[in-house]
Design an enzyme around this catalytic site. Structure first.
Site, mmCIF file in Angstrom:
data_model
loop_
_atom_site.group_PDB
_atom_site.id
_atom_site.type_symbol
_atom_site.label_atom_id
_atom_site.label_comp_id
_atom_site.label_asym_id
_atom_site.label_seq_id
_atom_site.Cartn_x
_atom_site.Cartn_y
_atom_site.Cartn_z
ATOM 1 N N ASN A 112 0.675 -6.658 -11.858
ATOM 2 C CA ASN A 112 1.964 -6.255 -12.434
ATOM 3 C C ASN A 112 3.140 -6.513 -11.485
ATOM 4 O O ASN A 112 4.133 -5.802 -11.497
ATOM 5 C CB ASN A 112 1.901 -4.812 -12.930
ATOM 6 C CG ASN A 112 1.532 -3.837 -11.831
ATOM 7 O OD1 ASN A 112 1.422 -4.222 -10.665
ATOM 8 N ND2 ASN A 112 1.356 -2.580 -12.182
ATOM 9 N N GLU B 152 4.574 5.063 3.117
ATOM 10 C CA GLU B 152 4.369 3.641 2.823
ATOM 11 C C GLU B 152 5.267 2.748 3.681
ATOM 12 O O GLU B 152 4.859 1.657 4.081
ATOM 13 C CB GLU B 152 4.607 3.387 1.332
ATOM 14 C CG GLU B 152 3.518 4.015 0.469
ATOM 15 C CD GLU B 152 3.750 3.850 -1.025
ATOM 16 O OE1 GLU B 152 2.866 4.262 -1.800
ATOM 17 O OE2 GLU B 152 4.803 3.299 -1.435
ATOM 18 N N LYS C 235 3.812 -8.280 -5.134
ATOM 19 C CA LYS C 235 2.349 -8.406 -5.037
ATOM 20 C C LYS C 235 1.932 -9.883 -5.051
ATOM 21 O O LYS C 235 2.738 -10.766 -5.345
ATOM 22 C CB LYS C 235 1.706 -7.626 -6.193
ATOM 23 C CG LYS C 235 1.952 -6.110 -6.129
ATOM 24 C CD LYS C 235 1.233 -5.392 -7.276
ATOM 25 C CE LYS C 235 1.449 -3.885 -7.208
ATOM 26 N NZ LYS C 235 0.678 -3.168 -8.265
ATOM 27 N N HIS D 163 5.190 -3.397 -6.537
ATOM 28 C CA HIS D 163 4.880 -1.998 -6.211
ATOM 29 C C HIS D 163 6.174 -1.302 -5.839
ATOM 30 O O HIS D 163 7.057 -1.909 -5.237
ATOM 31 C CB HIS D 163 3.913 -1.924 -5.019
ATOM 32 C CG HIS D 163 3.804 -0.535 -4.441
ATOM 33 N ND1 HIS D 163 2.929 0.390 -4.944
ATOM 34 C CD2 HIS D 163 4.502 0.087 -3.455
ATOM 35 C CE1 HIS D 163 3.080 1.534 -4.269
ATOM 36 N NE2 HIS D 163 4.026 1.369 -3.363
ATOM 37 N N TYR E 179 -3.934 2.006 -0.779
ATOM 38 C CA TYR E 179 -4.180 2.582 -2.104
ATOM 39 C C TYR E 179 -5.228 3.694 -2.061
ATOM 40 O O TYR E 179 -5.884 3.970 -3.068
ATOM 41 C CB TYR E 179 -4.594 1.483 -3.083
ATOM 42 C CG TYR E 179 -3.413 0.721 -3.674
ATOM 43 C CD1 TYR E 179 -2.421 1.384 -4.403
ATOM 44 C CD2 TYR E 179 -3.302 -0.663 -3.531
ATOM 45 C CE1 TYR E 179 -1.360 0.696 -4.962
ATOM 46 C CE2 TYR E 179 -2.231 -1.365 -4.085
ATOM 47 C CZ TYR E 179 -1.266 -0.671 -4.807
ATOM 48 O OH TYR E 179 -0.207 -1.352 -5.372
HETATM 49 P P1 IDP Z 1 2.394 2.177 -10.188
HETATM 50 O O1 IDP Z 1 2.197 0.895 -9.388
HETATM 51 O O2 IDP Z 1 3.226 1.956 -11.414
HETATM 52 O O3 IDP Z 1 2.888 3.306 -9.330
HETATM 53 P P2 IDP Z 1 -0.228 3.468 -10.112
HETATM 54 O O4 IDP Z 1 -0.747 4.366 -11.176
HETATM 55 O O5 IDP Z 1 0.205 4.095 -8.827
HETATM 56 O O6 IDP Z 1 0.958 2.600 -10.764
HETATM 57 O O7 IDP Z 1 -1.355 2.400 -9.824
HETATM 58 C C1 IDP Z 1 -1.273 1.552 -8.706
HETATM 59 C C2 IDP Z 1 -1.616 0.150 -9.141
HETATM 60 O O8 IDP Z 1 -2.975 0.117 -9.570
HETATM 61 C C3 IDP Z 1 -0.831 -0.394 -10.332
HETATM 62 O O9 IDP Z 1 0.430 -0.908 -10.008
HETATM 63 C C4 IDP Z 1 -1.763 -1.470 -10.837
HETATM 64 O O10 IDP Z 1 -1.681 -2.656 -10.039
HETATM 65 C C5 IDP Z 1 -3.126 -0.819 -10.624
HETATM 66 N N1 IDP Z 1 -3.580 -0.101 -11.824
HETATM 67 C C6 IDP Z 1 -3.105 1.081 -12.303
HETATM 68 N N2 IDP Z 1 -3.775 1.462 -13.424
HETATM 69 C C7 IDP Z 1 -4.688 0.492 -13.637
HETATM 70 C C8 IDP Z 1 -5.684 0.304 -14.665
HETATM 71 O O11 IDP Z 1 -5.845 1.113 -15.585
HETATM 72 N N3 IDP Z 1 -6.443 -0.837 -14.576
HETATM 73 C C9 IDP Z 1 -6.286 -1.753 -13.550
HETATM 74 N N4 IDP Z 1 -5.374 -1.601 -12.592
HETATM 75 C C10 IDP Z 1 -4.561 -0.498 -12.626
HETATM 76 MG MG MG Z 2 1.953 4.297 -7.751
#
Ligand code: IDP
Ligand code: MG
Length: 138
Positions: free
Chosen positions: A112, A126, A9, A115, A49
Site C-alpha cells: 500500500n 519510529e 515502501k 507508511h 513491525y
Molecule cells: P497502517 O499502515 O495503515 O497503519 P496497520 O494496521 O498498522 O496499517 O498495518 C501495517 C501494515 O501491514 C499495512 O500498512 C499493510 O502493509 C499491512 N497489512 C495490514 N493489514 C493487512 C492485511 O489484512 N493483510 C496483509 N497486510 C496487511
Molecule cells: Mg500502522
C-alpha cells in the site's frame, strides 16, 4: 509542532512513485526534515513491525518490506501525524478515499505504497528507529 515518520515502501519506490509522494507532502505544506533510502533486513523489518507479530500477515509483511529499498522521512508540521494519514488514505486501498495516495496507487492491503506513524508515541519510536538527532534538520 509535531513530527511523524513516513516511509515510501518497496512497492512505491519500485513503481517510481517517490517523487509523486514527496510532491503531495510538499504541496500540503508539510516540511520534510530528514530523508534516507535504506534496504531493511528481515530482522529490522520484524522489529519495526513488532506490534503486528501475532497477526497472520506478519511474515508476508516483513518479507515485503525487505523486498527492495525504502525511503524513510521525518515530516514536521502542525497536526502532521493525522494530516499525513489523511494524505495516505485507509490501510486497504479499496476503502481509501479518492485522491489519497493508497487509493490512487496501491495494489492491495499489504502493498500500500506508504507508511505513516499512527500517534505521537509511535512517531517518536519510529523516528528513532531510522534517524539520530544529527540527521534531522531543525
Ligand atoms: P497502517 O499502515 O495503515 O497503519 P496497520 O494496521 O498498522 O496499517 O498495518 C501495517 C501494515 O501491514 C499495512 O500498512 C499493510 O502493509 C499491512 N497489512 C495490514 N493489514 C493487512 C492485511 O489484512 N493483510 C496483509 N497486510 C496487511
Ligand atoms: Mg500502522
Amino acid at each position: 509542532m509535531e513530527r511523524t515518520l513516513s516511509i515510501i515502501k518497496p512497492d512505491g519506490v519500485g513503481k517510481g512513485l517517490a517523487g509523486e509522494v514527496i510532491r503531495r507532502l510538499e504541496q500540503a505544506g508539510i516540511k520534510i526534515c530528514a530523508m534516507k533510502m535504506v534496504r531493511l533486513t528481515l530482522d529490522h523489518a520484524g522489529m519495526f513491525y513488532a506490534v503486528h507479530r501475532e497477526r497472520p500477515f506478519y511474515s508476508s509483511l516483513t518479507e515485503f518490506m525487505t523486498s527492495g529499498p525504502i525511503i524513510a522521512m521525518v515530516l514536521e508540521g502542525e497536526n502532521v501525524i493525522q494530516r499525513n494519514r489523511e494524505l495516505m488514505g485507509a490501510t486497504n486501498p479499496k476503502e481509501a478515499l479518492p485522491g489519497t495516495i493508497r487509493r490512487d496507487f496501491a495494489s492491495d492491503v499489504e502493498k500500500n505504497i506508504v507508511h505513516g506513524s499512527d500517534g505521537p508515541e509511535t512517531a517518536a519510536q519510529e523516528i528513532k528507529f531510522f534517524f539520530n538527532d544529527l540527521e534531522i534538520q531543525h
